[in-house]
Design a protein around this motif. Sequence first.
Motif, PDB file in Angstrom:
ATOM      1  N   ASN A   1      -8.552   8.232   2.386  1.00  0.00           N
ATOM      2  CA  ASN A   1      -7.677   7.794   1.302  1.00  0.00           C
ATOM      3  C   ASN A   1      -7.581   8.786   0.162  1.00  0.00           C
ATOM      4  O   ASN A   1      -7.045   8.461  -0.905  1.00  0.00           O
ATOM      5  N   TRP A   2      -8.081   9.991   0.376  1.00  0.00           N
ATOM      6  CA  TRP A   2      -7.982  11.047  -0.623  1.00  0.00           C
ATOM      7  C   TRP A   2      -8.108  12.395   0.071  1.00  0.00           C
ATOM      8  O   TRP A   2      -8.459  12.465   1.249  1.00  0.00           O
TER       9      TRP A   2
ATOM     10  N   PHE B   1     -10.127   0.209  -0.768  1.00  0.00           N
ATOM     11  CA  PHE B   1     -10.247   1.650  -0.988  1.00  0.00           C
ATOM     12  C   PHE B   1     -11.289   2.271  -0.057  1.00  0.00           C
ATOM     13  O   PHE B   1     -11.259   3.475   0.202  1.00  0.00           O
TER      14      PHE B   1
ATOM     15  N   HIS C   1      -6.267   1.786   5.082  1.00  0.00           N
ATOM     16  CA  HIS C   1      -5.441   1.388   3.931  1.00  0.00           C
ATOM     17  C   HIS C   1      -4.493   2.505   3.502  1.00  0.00           C
ATOM     18  O   HIS C   1      -3.362   2.254   3.110  1.00  0.00           O
ATOM     19  N   GLY C   2      -4.960   3.751   3.529  1.00  0.00           N
ATOM     20  CA  GLY C   2      -4.104   4.892   3.214  1.00  0.00           C
ATOM     21  C   GLY C   2      -3.900   5.156   1.746  1.00  0.00           C
ATOM     22  O   GLY C   2      -3.049   5.975   1.373  1.00  0.00           O
ATOM     23  N   ALA C   3      -4.663   4.487   0.877  1.00  0.00           N
ATOM     24  CA  ALA C   3      -4.495   4.692  -0.560  1.00  0.00           C
ATOM     25  C   ALA C   3      -5.772   4.329  -1.294  1.00  0.00           C
ATOM     26  O   ALA C   3      -6.553   3.491  -0.845  1.00  0.00           O
ATOM     27  N   ALA C   4      -5.979   4.965  -2.444  1.00  0.00           N
ATOM     28  CA  ALA C   4      -7.108   4.661  -3.321  1.00  0.00           C
ATOM     29  C   ALA C   4      -6.880   5.383  -4.641  1.00  0.00           C
ATOM     30  O   ALA C   4      -6.201   6.412  -4.689  1.00  0.00           O
TER      31      ALA C   4
ATOM     32  N   LYS D   1       0.846  -1.188   0.000  1.00  0.00           N
ATOM     33  CA  LYS D   1       0.000   0.000   0.000  1.00  0.00           C
ATOM     34  C   LYS D   1       0.882   1.239   0.000  1.00  0.00           C
ATOM     35  O   LYS D   1       1.952   1.265   0.590  1.00  0.00           O
TER      36      LYS D   1
ATOM     37  N   LYS E   1       0.536   7.211   2.944  1.00  0.00           N
ATOM     38  CA  LYS E   1      -0.551   8.183   2.935  1.00  0.00           C
ATOM     39  C   LYS E   1      -0.037   9.561   2.586  1.00  0.00           C
ATOM     40  O   LYS E   1       1.002   9.992   3.055  1.00  0.00           O
TER      41      LYS E   1
ATOM     42  N   TYR F   1      -4.805   9.314  -3.128  1.00  0.00           N
ATOM     43  CA  TYR F   1      -3.506   8.818  -2.663  1.00  0.00           C
ATOM     44  C   TYR F   1      -3.214   7.494  -3.372  1.00  0.00           C
ATOM     45  O   TYR F   1      -3.454   6.417  -2.825  1.00  0.00           O
TER      46      TYR F   1
END
Length: 221
Positions: A71-72, A102, A107-110, A5, A8, A132
Amino acid sequence: MGQRKAPKDGDRKVGRRALLIGGTVAAAGSAVLARDELARLWWRVPGVQKPRKEGEVDYAGARWVSASDANWRRADRPDDYGIDMVIIHVTQGSFDSAVKVFQDPEHGAAAHYIVRKDGHITQMIRELDVAYHAGNRDYNERSVGIEHEGFVDRPEDLTDEMYEASARLTARICARYDIPVDREHIIGHVEVPGTDHTDPGEHWDWNRYMKLVREAHTAPT
């Protein structure tokens, strides 16, 4: 999405770009920078909300499923950050698992979009906003991220329907933001500076994909 992943992408601070250069030039420069930051962050003023419609998509035919807001980052692109790049990813998992992670705030990302093997497109983050997805703050701010269902070591996952649907999506994004249709502006996650990801992998057919994007870009709308 790739191997791990992404780290962030933290929130932008108002004073991040204020540089102490000295003298009158510094004062003038700081004023310009401060004004620029205020323009980027106007929607954070209490009671002010940038106009949005719940469930609205940027690409006709896409289905909206919202990513976790962890995540954004909300933005006003391309007015605050110019968009000049599309970044291609492979999920390293199923479509359903990508949607699930997502939506996970841990998760820290999408990415903005996920393209399924059958060509179905789901949008999870508005193009207005910073996803992210790249593992690089500058590239996050200037790009739209597109995930593709599958694994980098399984060429059979990269279906005709996926290539064609993704190419139409990328062509539309390029047309919307006047992005050149070339490999300097349509890149893989592996090409992002500082990344440890390998996607979309050696089986991603860039010649085929770029041909499809160019054809879709020049086709009548």
